[in-house]
Design an enzyme around this catalytic site. Structure first.
Site, PDB file in Angstrom:
ATOM      1  N   GLY A  37       0.841  -1.043   0.099  1.00  0.00           N
ATOM      2  CA  GLY A  37       0.003  -0.112  -0.028  1.00  0.00           C
ATOM      3  C   GLY A  37       0.812   1.318   0.001  1.00  0.00           C
ATOM      4  O   GLY A  37       0.657   1.952  -0.674  1.00  0.00           O
ATOM      5  N   HIS A  38       1.901   1.299   0.800  1.00  0.00           N
ATOM      6  CA  HIS A  38       2.900   2.452   0.980  1.00  0.00           C
ATOM      7  C   HIS A  38       3.646   2.491  -0.423  1.00  0.00           C
ATOM      8  O   HIS A  38       3.744   3.562  -0.924  1.00  0.00           O
ATOM      9  CB  HIS A  38       3.821   2.404   1.952  1.00  0.00           C
ATOM     10  CG  HIS A  38       3.287   2.278   3.147  1.00  0.00           C
ATOM     11  ND1 HIS A  38       3.132   0.980   4.135  1.00  0.00           N
ATOM     12  CD2 HIS A  38       2.558   3.177   4.061  1.00  0.00           C
ATOM     13  CE1 HIS A  38       2.755   1.585   5.527  1.00  0.00           C
ATOM     14  NE2 HIS A  38       2.225   2.842   5.407  1.00  0.00           N
ATOM     15  N   GLN A  62      -0.689   9.340  18.773  1.00  0.00           N
ATOM     16  CA  GLN A  62      -2.063   8.929  18.126  1.00  0.00           C
ATOM     17  C   GLN A  62      -2.325   7.643  18.841  1.00  0.00           C
ATOM     18  O   GLN A  62      -3.344   6.961  18.240  1.00  0.00           O
ATOM     19  CB  GLN A  62      -1.869   9.051  16.646  1.00  0.00           C
ATOM     20  CG  GLN A  62      -0.940   8.080  16.092  1.00  0.00           C
ATOM     21  CD  GLN A  62      -0.701   8.360  14.459  1.00  0.00           C
ATOM     22  OE1 GLN A  62      -0.036   9.317  14.119  1.00  0.00           O
ATOM     23  NE2 GLN A  62      -1.319   7.637  13.662  1.00  0.00           N
ATOM     24  N   ASP A 151      -7.497   4.059   5.317  1.00  0.00           N
ATOM     25  CA  ASP A 151      -7.864   5.195   6.624  1.00  0.00           C
ATOM     26  C   ASP A 151      -8.402   6.200   6.051  1.00  0.00           C
ATOM     27  O   ASP A 151      -8.024   7.453   6.078  1.00  0.00           O
ATOM     28  CB  ASP A 151      -6.670   5.710   7.167  1.00  0.00           C
ATOM     29  CG  ASP A 151      -5.572   4.371   7.622  1.00  0.00           C
ATOM     30  OD1 ASP A 151      -6.022   3.601   8.428  1.00  0.00           O
ATOM     31  OD2 ASP A 151      -4.479   4.270   7.147  1.00  0.00           O
ATOM     32  N   GLN A 154      -9.162   9.344   8.407  1.00  0.00           N
ATOM     33  CA  GLN A 154      -8.050  10.101   8.519  1.00  0.00           C
ATOM     34  C   GLN A 154      -7.751  11.062   7.314  1.00  0.00           C
ATOM     35  O   GLN A 154      -7.441  12.178   7.204  1.00  0.00           O
ATOM     36  CB  GLN A 154      -6.682   9.094   8.870  1.00  0.00           C
ATOM     37  CG  GLN A 154      -5.480   9.868   8.430  1.00  0.00           C
ATOM     38  CD  GLN A 154      -4.264   9.014   8.896  1.00  0.00           C
ATOM     39  OE1 GLN A 154      -3.805   8.579   9.979  1.00  0.00           O
ATOM     40  NE2 GLN A 154      -3.861   8.305   7.537  1.00  0.00           N
TER      41      GLN A 154
HETATM   42  O1  PAF Z   1      -1.388   6.722   8.663  1.00  0.00           O
HETATM   43  C1  PAF Z   1      -0.510   6.516   9.234  1.00  0.00           C
HETATM   44  O2  PAF Z   1       0.597   5.987   9.024  1.00  0.00           O
HETATM   45  C2  PAF Z   1      -0.264   7.859  10.259  1.00  0.00           C
HETATM   46  O3  PAF Z   1      -1.542   8.062  10.949  1.00  0.00           O
HETATM   47  C3  PAF Z   1       0.434   9.178   9.711  1.00  0.00           C
HETATM   48  C4  PAF Z   1      -0.419   9.712   8.740  1.00  0.00           C
HETATM   49  C5  PAF Z   1       1.744   8.746   9.174  1.00  0.00           C
HETATM   50  C6  PAF Z   1       0.603  10.000  10.772  1.00  0.00           C
HETATM   51  O4  PAF Z   1       1.262   9.530  12.155  1.00  0.00           O
END
Ligand code: PAF
Length: 262
Positions: A37-38, A62, A151, A154
């Protein structure tokens, strides 16, 4: 393939950015333990920008569960290799004492969309996410930043933050990448046993069916998952459930009464 430049302090990153004379900077913020995914986010950033920055920082503010933070997977060597493969120019990996030099005295808070779903089940989670993303945006000053739709809450909150603070950054949503079984890719999947990993595909299976939230909750519970929520918001259906040591989330678009991802 060239080795990305590693920057570990905010000061060095600010200096680097100040001296950068290019048109387009793409940014992929992550907490490491990178997966396919990354890789997609990094590929898109590479295609659309002259310079790509990857941040790797497991952001403690978080995490509402200390064990989740402590056991968050770390695969530094592999992450650096993937970054090099994907043509990342800079990896930014700061320390808490530097990026939170104010000890989290100042934070970003949203008071509506952050109060449902994961926000309701993980108190303070989105304050931590928005604060770190704001800090990273101020340092990296990207033109575009890439976030996965897995996410989705987010992503939506970050889009809202960028609008609310008139930040000149294009937030680029990227579709969820799935394992063959349908399970949404996540760094936390590494903590699942082979058996749990197979079982976890039940979440996506149920997301695709035109069932009521109550029916889905029943189906997941029967398979041994502990459901946090099955809820519809913003024309999407969202599921969060615990399986063994891991909390899994997923979502899909709702199309005219049918729940589907396209
Ligand atoms: O999605 C993530 O990996 C995290 O929530 C992020 C956006 C890098 C913030 O720490």
């Amino acid at each position: 393939m060239s080795t990305p430049q590693l920057i570990t302090t905010t000061k060095e990153l600010q200096n680097w950015r100040r001296n950068l004379k290019v048109a387009r900077v793409g940014f992929v913020p992550t907490m490491g333990a990178l997966h396919e995914g990354h890789a997609r986010l990094l590929e898109q950033s590479r295609q659309e920008n002259e310079i790509s920055v990857l941040s790797i920082y497991v952001n403690p503010t978080q995490f509402n569960n200390p064990e989740d933070l402590q056991k968050y997977p770390k695969t530094w060597e592999q992450d650096c290799k993937l970054a090099a493969d994907k043509g990342v120019d800079v990896i930014f990996a700061p320390e808490f004492s530097d990026i939170y030099f104010d000890n989290y005295r100042y934070k970003i808070q949203e008071n509506k969309d952050s109060q449902v779903l994961c926000g309701a089940h993980r108190p303070g989670h989105f304050d931590g996410v928005l604060t770190i993303v704001m800090k990273l945006f101020q340092l990296v000053k990207p033109h575009r930043a890439y976030f996965g739709e897995k996410d989705f809450q987010q992503l939506r909150l970050i889009q809202g933050m960028v609008q609310s603070f008139f930040m000149d950054i294009e937030i680029v949503p990227v579709r969820t990448v799935r394992e063959e079984s349908g399970l949404a890719m996540s760094s936390r999947n590494q903590r699942l046993s082979d058996e749990q990993r197979k079982l976890a595909s039940v979440i996506y299976e149920n997301l695709q069916k035109n069932l009521s939230a109550e029916e889905i909750k029943k189906n997941l519970s029967q398979k041994g998952l502990q459901v946090d929520y099955v809820e519809d918001h913003w024309n999407r259906r969202f599921i969060a459930a615990h399986l063994g040591p891991v909390r899994l989330i997923d979502n899909a678009e709702v199309i005219e009464g049918f729940h589907n991802e396209n």
